[in-house]
Design a protein around this motif. Sequence first.
Motif: not given
Lengths: 92, 133, 164
Positions: B20, B24, B54, B58
Motif C-alpha cells: 500500500l 500510494g 488514491l 492508500c
Amino acid sequence: MTSLLPLALGFAMSCVGLGILFCTLRLLIGPSAQDRVLALDTLWMCCMLLCLLLGMRFGSMVYFEVALLIALLGFASTVALAKFLMRGEIIE
Amino acid sequence: MHEQAWEQLPLWISLPVSLLLVLGGCIALIGCLGLLRLPHFYQRIHGPAITITLGAGCILIASMLLFSALETRPVVHELLITLFVLLTAPMVSMLVMRAAVYRDLRKRRARPGTKDGEDEVYPVTQTQSRGDR
Amino acid sequence: MKRLLPSPLLSLVLLFTWLLMNQSLEVAHLLLGTLLAIIAPLLARPLQPHGYARIRRPLALLRLLAHASVEVLRSCFNVSRIILFARPEGLNSQFIRIPLDMRSPHGLALLAGIINLTPGTVWVEVLPDSHELALHVFDLHDAQWWIDTIKGQYEVPLMEIFEG
C-alpha cells in the motif's frame, strides 16, 4: 522480512518528497494565479502525506495531529485564495 | 525502539502495508507529475485529484494497519483525515475551477476585438489555442 | 423529538467524530459527545437555507456510494496511465454540457462531490438559465457516453434517494 517495511517507507517518502519538489516548481513557474493556487493546494496535501509517513517511521501518534491540522489549514487557505481569485479583481 | 517491534511484525501484516505504501507513493508522485508536465491549466487541475483520492487513501489505510498491528488494538482515527479530505477535496477543486473559468471569461471580455461569446459556454477552444500556459 | 434532533444521522456522525478524535469510549467522552451532537445541529440549523437532507432510501445511497468508489478507483488508474504515457498534445480536454432534471439541492451537492472526486472530471457550475451542468472532461472520447453515464448511473439514483 525485516527490511521490507523500512524500504517501502523510504520509497514512499522519497516519492512524496519528489512530488513536493514538482509542486514547488509549478508554484514558481506557474504562469497564472490559478496555477499557483492549485500547486499550493497539492503542496499542502503532499505535506500531510509526508507527516503521516514520518509518523509511521517514528512510530509516534503526534504526527497524526499535525497531519490533521495541516489538512484543516490547507482547506481553509485554499478556499480563501480561490474566493479571492474569483472576487478580488472585481474592484479594478 | 520500534525497529524491534517492526521485526516482530508478521509477514501478512507487513506485506500489505508495504504494498500500500509503494502504491500510494507512486500514485501521489504521478499526480504531482501531472501537475508539472501537462500543458494547460484545465488539464493540470485533473492531476492532483488522483493524489488526493488514491494516494492519500492508500497511505492512510497503510497507517491504520501498521498502528493497529503495533499497538495490538484497532487504531482507526486516520478515518478522520480520510473523511475530511474526501469531503473537502471536491469543494476545493470546484472553487479553483470556477475561479479559473471566471478569470478567463473576464480576460476575454477585456480583450478588444473579440465577440462576447455568449452563445458558447466557456472559452474552450479559444483558451487552448491561445496557449494559456 | 423532531425538534430536538433535526437530523439524527448528522448527530450520529458528530458523536462518532468526537469519539474518534479522543480515541476513547469512556462515559465522560460519550456524554460530552452526545451533548455536542445534540447542540451543534441545532445551532447550525439557521446556516442551512434548505434544511437538513432527508434520505429516503439509505440502501440505494450505500449502493450508489459503493458504485462511485469503484468508479473513482477505475478512473484513477486511467488518469495515471494518461499522465504517464499519453502525449499531452493528443489529449482532447473539453467542456461538455449535461442537461439535468434533478432540482434537489442536496442531491446536486452529492452529485458535485462524486463528480469532483472522480479524477478526470471537474464540475464547473449549473447554468442558471437552462439548468444544464457544465463539466470539464480530461480526455473526451464520446460526449453522449458521458451524458448517459452521469444521467443513468448517478442522477437517477440520486433523484430516488433525495426526491423519492
